[in-house]
Design a protein around this motif. Structure first.
Motif, PDB file in Angstrom:
ATOM      1  N   LEU A 149       0.811  -1.215   0.000  1.00  0.00           N
ATOM      2  CA  LEU A 149       0.000   0.000   0.000  1.00  0.00           C
ATOM      3  C   LEU A 149       0.844   1.265   0.000  1.00  0.00           C
ATOM      4  N   LEU A 150       2.141   1.129   0.288  1.00  0.00           N
ATOM      5  CA  LEU A 150       3.024   2.300   0.235  1.00  0.00           C
ATOM      6  C   LEU A 150       2.998   2.934  -1.145  1.00  0.00           C
ATOM      7  N   ARG A 151       2.745   2.133  -2.180  1.00  0.00           N
ATOM      8  CA  ARG A 151       2.770   2.642  -3.555  1.00  0.00           C
ATOM      9  C   ARG A 151       1.590   3.544  -3.867  1.00  0.00           C
ATOM     10  N   THR A 152       0.565   3.560  -2.998  1.00  0.00           N
ATOM     11  CA  THR A 152      -0.553   4.481  -3.211  1.00  0.00           C
ATOM     12  C   THR A 152      -0.241   5.885  -2.704  1.00  0.00           C
ATOM     13  N   LEU A 153       0.818   6.033  -1.909  1.00  0.00           N
ATOM     14  CA  LEU A 153       1.124   7.303  -1.252  1.00  0.00           C
ATOM     15  C   LEU A 153       1.892   8.256  -2.153  1.00  0.00           C
ATOM     16  N   LYS A 154       1.643   9.538  -2.003  1.00  0.00           N
ATOM     17  CA  LYS A 154       2.495  10.553  -2.611  1.00  0.00           C
ATOM     18  C   LYS A 154       3.756  10.707  -1.762  1.00  0.00           C
ATOM     19  N   ARG A 155       4.781  11.317  -2.290  1.00  0.00           N
ATOM     20  CA  ARG A 155       5.986  11.589  -1.496  1.00  0.00           C
ATOM     21  C   ARG A 155       5.609  12.484  -0.321  1.00  0.00           C
ATOM     22  N   GLY A 156       6.095  12.146   0.854  1.00  0.00           N
ATOM     23  CA  GLY A 156       5.720  12.864   2.062  1.00  0.00           C
ATOM     24  C   GLY A 156       4.513  12.268   2.762  1.00  0.00           C
ATOM     25  N   GLY A 157       3.904  11.243   2.150  1.00  0.00           N
ATOM     26  CA  GLY A 157       2.732  10.620   2.748  1.00  0.00           C
ATOM     27  C   GLY A 157       3.092   9.666   3.878  1.00  0.00           C
ATOM     28  N   SER A 158       2.061   9.180   4.578  1.00  0.00           N
ATOM     29  CA  SER A 158       2.272   8.314   5.734  1.00  0.00           C
ATOM     30  C   SER A 158       1.336   7.123   5.698  1.00  0.00           C
ATOM     31  N   GLN A 159       1.863   5.960   6.061  1.00  0.00           N
ATOM     32  CA  GLN A 159       1.032   4.782   6.248  1.00  0.00           C
ATOM     33  C   GLN A 159       0.955   4.464   7.725  1.00  0.00           C
ATOM     34  N   PHE A 160      -0.276   4.251   8.203  1.00  0.00           N
ATOM     35  CA  PHE A 160      -0.524   3.945   9.610  1.00  0.00           C
ATOM     36  C   PHE A 160      -1.031   2.502   9.718  1.00  0.00           C
ATOM     37  N   PRO A 161      -0.183   1.551  10.083  1.00  0.00           N
ATOM     38  CA  PRO A 161      -0.644   0.180  10.271  1.00  0.00           C
ATOM     39  C   PRO A 161      -1.266   0.003  11.655  1.00  0.00           C
ATOM     40  N   VAL A 162      -2.547  -0.326  11.685  1.00  0.00           N
ATOM     41  CA  VAL A 162      -3.221  -0.560  12.964  1.00  0.00           C
ATOM     42  C   VAL A 162      -2.725  -1.858  13.582  1.00  0.00           C
ATOM     43  N   PHE A 163      -2.553  -2.865  12.731  1.00  0.00           N
ATOM     44  CA  PHE A 163      -1.938  -4.123  13.161  1.00  0.00           C
ATOM     45  C   PHE A 163      -0.607  -4.209  12.448  1.00  0.00           C
ATOM     46  N   PHE A 164       0.447  -4.594  13.180  1.00  0.00           N
ATOM     47  CA  PHE A 164       1.792  -4.467  12.642  1.00  0.00           C
ATOM     48  C   PHE A 164       1.951  -5.190  11.299  1.00  0.00           C
ATOM     49  N   GLY A 165       2.726  -4.564  10.402  1.00  0.00           N
ATOM     50  CA  GLY A 165       3.048  -5.155   9.115  1.00  0.00           C
ATOM     51  C   GLY A 165       4.548  -5.341   8.995  1.00  0.00           C
ATOM     52  N   GLU A 166       4.988  -5.573   7.784  1.00  0.00           N
ATOM     53  CA  GLU A 166       6.414  -5.749   7.531  1.00  0.00           C
ATOM     54  C   GLU A 166       6.838  -4.704   6.502  1.00  0.00           C
ATOM     55  N   PHE A 167       7.800  -3.871   6.877  1.00  0.00           N
ATOM     56  CA  PHE A 167       8.237  -2.779   6.024  1.00  0.00           C
ATOM     57  C   PHE A 167       9.755  -2.764   5.941  1.00  0.00           C
ATOM     58  N   ASP A 168      10.246  -2.270   4.810  1.00  0.00           N
ATOM     59  CA  ASP A 168      11.678  -2.178   4.567  1.00  0.00           C
ATOM     60  C   ASP A 168      12.089  -0.710   4.620  1.00  0.00           C
ATOM     61  N   ASP A 169      13.022  -0.385   5.485  1.00  0.00           N
ATOM     62  CA  ASP A 169      13.434   1.014   5.662  1.00  0.00           C
ATOM     63  C   ASP A 169      13.967   1.613   4.369  1.00  0.00           C
ATOM     64  N   GLU A 170      14.664   0.818   3.590  1.00  0.00           N
ATOM     65  CA  GLU A 170      15.209   1.340   2.327  1.00  0.00           C
ATOM     66  C   GLU A 170      14.094   1.678   1.352  1.00  0.00           C
ATOM     67  N   GLU A 171      13.055   0.849   1.323  1.00  0.00           N
ATOM     68  CA  GLU A 171      11.935   1.123   0.421  1.00  0.00           C
ATOM     69  C   GLU A 171      11.199   2.390   0.828  1.00  0.00           C
ATOM     70  N   THR A 172      10.912   2.548   2.121  1.00  0.00           N
ATOM     71  CA  THR A 172      10.198   3.752   2.547  1.00  0.00           C
ATOM     72  C   THR A 172      11.031   5.006   2.285  1.00  0.00           C
ATOM     73  N   ALA A 173      12.364   4.914   2.472  1.00  0.00           N
ATOM     74  CA  ALA A 173      13.233   6.065   2.185  1.00  0.00           C
ATOM     75  C   ALA A 173      13.217   6.396   0.698  1.00  0.00           C
ATOM     76  N   ARG A 174      13.262   5.371  -0.132  1.00  0.00           N
ATOM     77  CA  ARG A 174      13.263   5.592  -1.584  1.00  0.00           C
ATOM     78  C   ARG A 174      11.959   6.231  -2.045  1.00  0.00           C
ATOM     79  N   LEU A 175      10.844   5.806  -1.457  1.00  0.00           N
ATOM     80  CA  LEU A 175       9.544   6.350  -1.824  1.00  0.00           C
ATOM     81  C   LEU A 175       9.280   7.717  -1.189  1.00  0.00           C
TER      82      LEU A 175
END
Length: 336
Positions: free
Chosen positions: A248-274
């Motif tokens: 779902l990170l791919r739906t966000l514009k740059r500067g956007g935020s994803q709020f997982p209510v139940f924990f997910g799995e995210f990659d710091d490098e991917e979020t930085a790149r996006l």
């Protein structure tokens, strides 16, 4: 005053819905800062079945301690029967609702009477009944603390950084994944209350329900992947979580935020790149915030959808309903 004993649902061993036992137990006595509530209705929430099965889906380091047997449940609506000497905010006869002692597991709400911290309670909105009020606390406060105001300084067990809600207004687009469920349908309505544009993601059976709540756009995840059809979102509130939530990170514009209510799995490098952030919190009991939500409920600005109701003594059937999924709103137990 109530009788000396009451009906309560207790768990003596972990397992499926069959481990929920209807028993006769002593009526609790309110301690300092507490009131005794005659329970009229109880909200059923995911932590109830996490507790029932031993919280096997949570990382061991995040599992709170508790002893068996235990009475599950945190959400209730009812009437104050007795008040501790040091409580002056509530009186006998007041109708109240609340999320009790969360994130701990001492709510003990699956019962006819509950000793409840007065600070966890708010007066029940006069315009709704006990069933709808009981469906509001955990789900409503989760949406509130993620989207509107965190309201506490306790760290999340899932991240080091504090969660900071994003200001919502007419220039903001919010995507709610799992929009038909308890937290999701509150999040949709709170975002609309703030003026945001809302994209609701759920199965097609829920489209008319979610559009009636104000969804501006609907994505049926059984037909389309939201990350392929939605772009330039400011906030994703993901009530589903799990190993695939990073898509779902791919739906966000740059500067956007994803709020997982139940924990997910995210990659710091991917979020930085996006150029996006991922942040969350853990809902906590808060009577003052619940009073604010109660005013919206009373005014009809926000409403509680009820998926189904069951008698307290039929809690097993309520958990079986939850296990089937595709819930629209809240499951509620009735004690009166």
């Amino acid at each position: 005053m109530p009788a000396h004993t009451m009906r309560a649902i207790r768990i003596h061993e972990h397992g499926g819905p069959e481990v929920l036992r209807d028993e006769e137990v002593p009526v609790p006595e309110p301690g300092p800062g507490e009131v005794l509530v005659r329970v009229h209705a109880v909200g059923v929430n995911p932590p109830d079945w996490y507790l029932r099965d031993g919280m096997s889906n949570l990382p061991p380091e995040t599992r709170p301690a508790f002893d068996l047997p235990v009475i599950p449940g945190t959400d209730l609506s009812g009437v104050v029967e007795a008040v501790a000497a040091d409580v002056d905010s509530l009186s006998v006869g007041d109708e109240v609702f609340g999320l009790l002692r969360f994130p701990g597991f001492g709510g003990n709400a699956y019962a006819e009477y509950v000793a409840a911290p007065a600070s966890d309670l708010a007066r029940k909105p006069a315009g709704i009944g006990h069933v709808h009020a009981a469906g509001a606390p955990m789900a409503g406060l989760t949406a509130w603390q993620f989207l509107i105001e965190r309201g506490h300084d306790h760290p999340s067990p899932f991240q080091a950084a504090p969660h900071r809600p994003v200001p919502l207004d007419a220039s903001t687009t919010v995507l709610v994944n799992g929009a038909a469920g308890g937290v999701g349908h509150f999040a949709l309505q709170l975002a609309k209350w703030k003026g945001a544009r809302v994209v609701a993601v759920a199965s097609g059976a829920h489209e008319s329900f979610l559009r009636a709540l104000g969804a501006d756009e609907f994505v049926d995840y059984t037909r389309s992947r939201p990350e392929e059809v939605v772009r330039d979102v400011d906030v994703v509130l993901d009530t589903v979580g799990g190993p695939h939530s990073s898509r779902l990170l791919r739906t966000l514009k740059r500067g956007g935020s994803q709020f997982p209510v139940f924990f997910g799995e995210f990659d710091d490098e991917e979020t930085a790149r996006l150029g996006v952030t991922v942040t969350g919190t853990q809902v906590r009991s808060n009577g003052a915030q619940l009073a604010e939500l109660g005013r919206l409920l009373d005014a009809g600005t926000v409403r509680v959808a009820i998926d189904s109701t069951f008698a307290l003594t039929d809690a097993r059937a309520a958990h079986e309903r939850a296990a089937r999924g595709h819930i629209q709103g809240k499951i509620v137990l009735t004690a009166v």
